[in-house]
Design a protein around this motif. Structure first.
Motif, short mmCIF file in Angstrom:
data_model
loop_
_atom_site.label_atom_id
_atom_site.label_comp_id
_atom_site.label_asym_id
_atom_site.label_seq_id
_atom_site.Cartn_x
_atom_site.Cartn_y
_atom_site.Cartn_z
N ALA A 249 0.83 -1.21 0.00
CA ALA A 249 0.00 0.00 0.00
C ALA A 249 0.87 1.26 0.00
N ARG A 250 1.94 1.25 0.77
CA ARG A 250 2.86 2.41 0.78
C ARG A 250 3.48 2.61 -0.60
N PHE A 251 3.87 1.51 -1.25
CA PHE A 251 4.45 1.59 -2.58
C PHE A 251 3.44 2.15 -3.57
N GLN A 252 2.19 1.66 -3.51
CA GLN A 252 1.15 2.15 -4.41
C GLN A 252 0.89 3.64 -4.19
N LYS A 253 0.87 4.06 -2.94
CA LYS A 253 0.65 5.47 -2.64
C LYS A 253 1.79 6.32 -3.20
N LYS A 254 3.02 5.83 -3.08
CA LYS A 254 4.18 6.55 -3.61
C LYS A 254 4.06 6.72 -5.12
N ILE A 255 3.67 5.66 -5.82
CA ILE A 255 3.49 5.73 -7.27
C ILE A 255 2.37 6.70 -7.62
N ALA A 256 1.26 6.65 -6.89
CA ALA A 256 0.14 7.55 -7.15
C ALA A 256 0.54 9.00 -6.98
N VAL A 257 1.31 9.29 -5.95
CA VAL A 257 1.78 10.66 -5.71
C VAL A 257 2.69 11.11 -6.85
N GLU A 258 3.59 10.24 -7.29
CA GLU A 258 4.50 10.59 -8.39
C GLU A 258 3.73 10.87 -9.67
N VAL A 259 2.74 10.03 -9.97
CA VAL A 259 1.93 10.23 -11.18
C VAL A 259 1.14 11.52 -11.07
N ALA A 260 0.53 11.76 -9.91
CA ALA A 260 -0.25 12.99 -9.72
C ALA A 260 0.62 14.22 -9.89
N GLU A 261 1.83 14.19 -9.35
CA GLU A 261 2.74 15.33 -9.48
C GLU A 261 3.12 15.58 -10.94
#
Length: 99
Positions: A4-16
């Protein structure tokens, strides 16, 4: 939890990366990760399912939730798949119900 932490990190990177773009809209509303989504009514309505067991209906143009379908025990703890009619009036879901 590490996943879940990894998925959140990817989501934040994509959103940015897409911030300020008209092509991407971030919809926030589930308390846990989104597992599935479907578009209908000429891409004006979206439904999302989540690990929290809820289904949310969204107005794609405004990004606002228009309806919340709360968790239903008969589908298990997570919504895993969604399908909708083209007009958005019917939505089918499946979860971890062990059927």
């Amino acid at each position: 939890e590490a996943n879940a932490r990894f998925q959140k990190k990817i989501a934040v990177e994509v959103a940015e990366r897409w911030r300020g773009s008209d092509d991407v809209r971030v919809l926030r509303g589930h308390s846990l990760s989104t597992t599935c989504a479907t578009l209908c009514d000429e891409d004006k309505i979206a439904y999302t399912g989540s690990k929290d067991g809820s289904i949310l209906r969204w107005d794609v143009e405004t990004g606002k939730k228009t309806r919340v379908y709360p968790k239903d025990k008969k589908f298990g703890p997570q919504i895993l798949c969604l399908a909708s009619s083209t007009d958005g009036n019917l939505v089918a879901s499946s979860g971890q119900d062990k059927l």
